[in-house]
Each structure stands twice: as structure tokens, then as C-alpha cells.
Design a protein around this motif. Structure first.
Motif, PDB file in Angstrom:
ATOM      1  N   LEU A 119      -5.002  -2.760   7.636  1.00  0.00           N
ATOM      2  CA  LEU A 119      -4.111  -3.881   7.954  1.00  0.00           C
ATOM      3  C   LEU A 119      -3.519  -4.424   6.665  1.00  0.00           C
ATOM      4  O   LEU A 119      -4.241  -4.924   5.809  1.00  0.00           O
ATOM      5  N   TRP A 120      -2.201  -4.284   6.520  1.00  0.00           N
ATOM      6  CA  TRP A 120      -1.528  -4.808   5.331  1.00  0.00           C
ATOM      7  C   TRP A 120      -1.453  -6.327   5.429  1.00  0.00           C
ATOM      8  O   TRP A 120      -1.032  -6.871   6.450  1.00  0.00           O
ATOM      9  N   GLY A 121      -1.826  -6.996   4.336  1.00  0.00           N
ATOM     10  CA  GLY A 121      -1.716  -8.450   4.315  1.00  0.00           C
ATOM     11  C   GLY A 121      -0.326  -8.921   3.945  1.00  0.00           C
ATOM     12  O   GLY A 121       0.010 -10.087   4.122  1.00  0.00           O
TER      13      GLY A 121
ATOM     14  N   SER B 191      -1.393 -12.946  11.221  1.00  0.00           N
ATOM     15  CA  SER B 191      -0.874 -12.969   9.860  1.00  0.00           C
ATOM     16  C   SER B 191       0.645 -12.999   9.844  1.00  0.00           C
ATOM     17  O   SER B 191       1.261 -13.458   8.891  1.00  0.00           O
ATOM     18  N   GLU B 192       1.278 -12.538  10.918  1.00  0.00           N
ATOM     19  CA  GLU B 192       2.747 -12.526  10.993  1.00  0.00           C
ATOM     20  C   GLU B 192       3.302 -13.862  11.477  1.00  0.00           C
ATOM     21  O   GLU B 192       4.303 -14.340  10.980  1.00  0.00           O
ATOM     22  N   VAL B 193       2.650 -14.486  12.460  1.00  0.00           N
ATOM     23  CA  VAL B 193       3.226 -15.688  13.077  1.00  0.00           C
ATOM     24  C   VAL B 193       2.550 -16.973  12.628  1.00  0.00           C
ATOM     25  O   VAL B 193       3.041 -18.066  12.919  1.00  0.00           O
ATOM     26  N   GLY B 194       1.423 -16.874  11.900  1.00  0.00           N
ATOM     27  CA  GLY B 194       0.669 -18.081  11.577  1.00  0.00           C
ATOM     28  C   GLY B 194       1.304 -18.948  10.513  1.00  0.00           C
ATOM     29  O   GLY B 194       1.007 -20.139  10.408  1.00  0.00           O
TER      30      GLY B 194
ATOM     31  N   GLY C 214      -5.850  -5.355   1.566  1.00  0.00           N
ATOM     32  CA  GLY C 214      -5.835  -4.838   2.931  1.00  0.00           C
ATOM     33  C   GLY C 214      -7.179  -5.051   3.608  1.00  0.00           C
ATOM     34  O   GLY C 214      -8.153  -5.490   2.996  1.00  0.00           O
ATOM     35  N   SER C 215      -7.231  -4.777   4.884  1.00  0.00           N
ATOM     36  CA  SER C 215      -8.483  -4.880   5.628  1.00  0.00           C
ATOM     37  C   SER C 215      -8.435  -3.890   6.783  1.00  0.00           C
ATOM     38  O   SER C 215      -7.362  -3.463   7.214  1.00  0.00           O
ATOM     39  N   ALA C 216      -9.613  -3.518   7.254  1.00  0.00           N
ATOM     40  CA  ALA C 216      -9.672  -2.546   8.340  1.00  0.00           C
ATOM     41  C   ALA C 216      -9.214  -3.193   9.640  1.00  0.00           C
ATOM     42  O   ALA C 216      -9.637  -4.300   9.976  1.00  0.00           O
ATOM     43  N   MET C 217      -8.315  -2.516  10.359  1.00  0.00           N
ATOM     44  CA  MET C 217      -7.888  -3.007  11.661  1.00  0.00           C
ATOM     45  C   MET C 217      -9.015  -2.741  12.646  1.00  0.00           C
ATOM     46  O   MET C 217      -9.656  -1.688  12.618  1.00  0.00           O
ATOM     47  N   ALA C 218      -9.293  -3.719  13.507  1.00  0.00           N
ATOM     48  CA  ALA C 218     -10.414  -3.600  14.442  1.00  0.00           C
ATOM     49  C   ALA C 218     -10.217  -2.397  15.340  1.00  0.00           C
ATOM     50  O   ALA C 218      -9.244  -2.292  16.071  1.00  0.00           O
ATOM     51  N   ALA C 219     -11.166  -1.452  15.255  1.00  0.00           N
ATOM     52  CA  ALA C 219     -11.079  -0.246  16.081  1.00  0.00           C
ATOM     53  C   ALA C 219     -11.778  -0.428  17.414  1.00  0.00           C
ATOM     54  O   ALA C 219     -11.397   0.117  18.416  1.00  0.00           O
ATOM     55  N   ALA C 220     -12.855  -1.219  17.445  1.00  0.00           N
ATOM     56  CA  ALA C 220     -13.582  -1.460  18.689  1.00  0.00           C
ATOM     57  C   ALA C 220     -14.425  -2.695  18.528  1.00  0.00           C
ATOM     58  O   ALA C 220     -14.801  -3.067  17.430  1.00  0.00           O
ATOM     59  N   SER C 221     -14.739  -3.372  19.618  1.00  0.00           N
ATOM     60  CA  SER C 221     -15.565  -4.564  19.559  1.00  0.00           C
ATOM     61  C   SER C 221     -17.020  -4.170  19.468  1.00  0.00           C
ATOM     62  O   SER C 221     -17.405  -3.048  19.723  1.00  0.00           O
ATOM     63  N   THR C 222     -17.897  -5.143  19.073  1.00  0.00           N
ATOM     64  CA  THR C 222     -19.315  -4.858  18.901  1.00  0.00           C
ATOM     65  C   THR C 222     -19.989  -4.553  20.222  1.00  0.00           C
ATOM     66  O   THR C 222     -21.085  -4.011  20.256  1.00  0.00           O
TER      67      THR C 222
ATOM     68  N   HIS D 244       0.852  -1.189   0.000  1.00  0.00           N
ATOM     69  CA  HIS D 244       0.000   0.000   0.000  1.00  0.00           C
ATOM     70  C   HIS D 244       0.886   1.236   0.000  1.00  0.00           C
ATOM     71  O   HIS D 244       2.096   1.156   0.247  1.00  0.00           O
ATOM     72  N   GLU D 245       0.306   2.396  -0.261  1.00  0.00           N
ATOM     73  CA  GLU D 245       1.085   3.632  -0.328  1.00  0.00           C
ATOM     74  C   GLU D 245       1.491   4.115   1.065  1.00  0.00           C
ATOM     75  O   GLU D 245       0.794   3.865   2.047  1.00  0.00           O
ATOM     76  N   ILE D 246       2.638   4.795   1.100  1.00  0.00           N
ATOM     77  CA  ILE D 246       3.127   5.391   2.341  1.00  0.00           C
ATOM     78  C   ILE D 246       3.328   6.894   2.125  1.00  0.00           C
ATOM     79  O   ILE D 246       3.228   7.392   0.998  1.00  0.00           O
TER      80      ILE D 246
END
Length: 340
Positions: A237-239, A320-323, A248-256, A209-211
């Protein structure tokens, strides 16, 4: 509409990332002005965005031929060589690509992306090993030439939070004047002059993604070089670190349930502070349980896997980093991991 009017609309679609619409409009512009190399080169870039490299290569070579025959401007000719080189690189014709990159550099040495492409492409060209020198044999001595020790391997790792991508290059005692690091919107080019005289290089192109280059930075530590890349889109969230099609996907900002988002950076800092005060394994387990209790399923999996596989020396919340592989044991600096 004139070719120029269609070209302007095509550019608007391109900057809106509507590449299918841009492709259709650039094609219409070329039909209106088939000998306009600028129109053809822009469609070439669209083909690259769509991963249609054969079509991109055809456009690049067509534009190059038109410019050479008409003795077009040096700047436009440099762009044609650059785009030809990029498409040939993607088609894995690295030697041909290098020739076009060199031609582009000669015409326009200030083109900012050339340094990255030259290094990235050169790394793909097989190196021809020089023949060992002939050493005259002296009576009583072996004629065998002792091999030189191989250059130590340098590894790099990366992780992220909402605002930054952090890349760590593990190399000890780096001198500031040996580091050359360039940030671009979609790439990074790093070169470090090593004590052996050789260069270590890291080319990340394209980034997933762009920086924001002006807000990105690096610092030299005793055992590594730490690079901070400022995300253009915070909260994504960078894959992957490098990718041409990562969504990419949205990083969880808050739970439901309405709970505030966890500030993992603050939590890690709190853990470090608590560990200094805590005594023994019982206190550390208490901290582990405190974090684990409110985490989502992927975070729990990442924490369990990283903690167990690293023998308690690493605690990661990023699945995604350790899996994808085994988490290495990383004892604190100055300590050595031993098997019992």
C-alpha cells in the motif's frame, strides 16, 4: 583489498539497499583511489539516497573537476553533470541545476532520465512574463489591451489496488498524437499538447515505490487520460504517489478470522451492475450496508466520509485517499449536481 574490490562490495551493498554499508565501502574505495571519478560519483548517488544533498553536491563537483582536468570520457562527464544537476535541484538551486542538465544532454542526449529532470527542474524556475505589446491608440477606441483568457486548470487524481496505481488526468477530447508518456522504474513523464498551443506536463519523480515500466500503460477516454502503473511489489500500500522515503505497508490480504480477502474491484463492479437493476434509494442503501458490514475500521470511516460528503456520488474504501480533505460531489457524466 584493492579499490576495485572494495568498489564491487560497495555496489553489492547498494543494490541490497544497505546504503549505510555502501557509503562506508565507497568511502574506503575513494581512500584507495582518491582520483577515481566513478567511485566518487557512486558515493554521490548514495548520499542522495540518504538525503545528504550537501555531501552529494561536493562529490558531484569533485568528480566533475577531475574529469574536466583529465579530459575524461564524454559519457562519464555527462554523468557528472547529471548528478551535479540533481543535487543542485534538491538544494533548490534550479538555475544552476538546469545548466548542468543542459550540459549533460549535449554530451549524452540518449540518457533516459534527462527528459524527466529537464522538465521537472524547468517547472521550478520562475517564468519571466513578457511585456505587453504597445498598441497604438486609435481615436474613439480604448488603448487598454484586453487580457487573454487563462489556460483552464487540469487536475489529476490517483488510487490503487494490490497490483496497480491508477492516475487519472482530467482533460476532455485528448488527441492520441498529442500525448507523450514515458515510464521509468521510479518516475513518470507526461506531456500533452493542448489546443491552445501550450503544453500540459506531469512529472512524477520520484514515485513512492518502483514500478514495472513495460507492464504499465495508458488509455484515452472521452473526459480523461487513465494511466496504469504496475507495482513492482504487489500488495504494498503506497502512502503517497511521490515520495523519497515512503515505507509503504502491506495491504490486508485476509482477516484474522480466516475470511477470504475482499476483491474490492469485483465488489465495485457488482455494485455498478446492481445499481442498474435497483430501483430507488432503498436498494442503494442495502448495497452500502452489505459492503460496510465486514469492513475494517479505516474502510468504514472512508466509506461513511466519502458517501456523506459527496452527497452519495462517491463511495471510497481508501481512508488515506479521502481522510485528508473534503470529498467532492461527482455526479455521473452528463448530469449536474444542484444545491436545494
Amino acid at each position: 583489498m584493492s579499490g576495485a574490490d572494495i568498489y564491487a562490495k560497495a555496489n553489492d551493498a547498494f543494490f541490497d539497499d544497505d546504503y549505510d554499508e555502501a557509503l562506508d565501502l565507497f568511502t574506503q574505495a575513494i581512500q584507495a583511489e582518491p582520483k577515481n571519478p566513478e567511485f566518487i560519483l557512486k558515493r554521490c548517488v548514495v548520499y542522495q539516497k540518504l538525503s545528504k544533498y550537501q555531501e552529494a553536491a561536493t562529490d558531484a563537483k569533485t568528480a566533475l573537476k577531475i574529469l574536466e582536468e583529465s579530459q575524461g570520457s564524454r559519457t562519464l562527464l555527462a554523468r557528472a553533470h547529471l548528478q551535479t544537476g540533481i543535487t543542485q535541484h534538491h538544494l533548490k538551486n534550479y538555475t544552476e541545476a538546469q545548466q548542468h542538465f543542459e550540459a549533460s544532454k549535449e554530451l549524452n542526449p540518449t540518457e533516459k532520465t534527462l527528459v524527466t529532470w529537464l522538465r521537472k527542474n524547468a517547472d521550478k524556475i520562475p517564468k519571466v512574463e513578457p511585456s505587453p505589446p504597445v498598441v497604438p491608440q486609435v481615436l474613439g477606441e480604448s488603448s487598454a489591451v484586453k487580457p487573454t483568457p487563462q489556460q483552464a486548470r487540469v487536475r489529476h487524481e490517483w488510487f490503487q489496488n494490490e497490483s496497480f496505481i491508477t492516475v487519472e488526468v482530467f482533460m476532455k477530447n485528448i488527441k492520441p498524437d498529442t500525448v507523450s508518456l514515458e515510464f521509468f522504474e521510479t518516475s513518470l513523464s507526461l506531456s500533452i499538447k493542448m489546443p491552445s498551443g501550450s503544453d500540459y506536463s506531469l512529472e512524477l519523480d520520484p514515485l513512492a515505490h518502483e514500478i514495472l515500466p513495460k507492464e504499465s500503460s495508458y488509455k484515452i477516454l472521452s473526459t480523461k487520460l487513465e494511466i496504469k502503473l504496475k507495482k513492482k511489489q504487489a500488495g504494498i500500500l503506497w502512502g503517497a504517489l511521490e515520495s523519497e522515503n515512503d515505507q509503504g505497508s502491506a495491504m490486508a490480504a485476509a482477516s484474522t478470522s480466516g475470511k477470504k480477502a475482499k476483491d474490492w474491484n469485483k465488489l465495485v463492479k457488482d455494485i455498478d451492475q446492481d445499481q442498474e437493476k435497483a430501483q430507488g434509494e432503498e436498494a442503494l442503501n442495502g448495497l452500502f450496508q452489505q459492503i460496510y458490514k465486514d469492513a475494517d475500521e479505516d474502510t468504514k470511516r472512508a466509506m461513511m466520509k466519502s458517501f456523506v460528503e459527496s452527497n452519495g456520488t462517491c463511495l471510497s474504501t481508501n481512508w488515506s485517499e479521502v481522510g485528508s480533505g473534503t470529498v467532492e460531489t461527482k455526479p455521473p457524466e452528463g448530469m449536474v449536481a444542484k444545491k436545494y
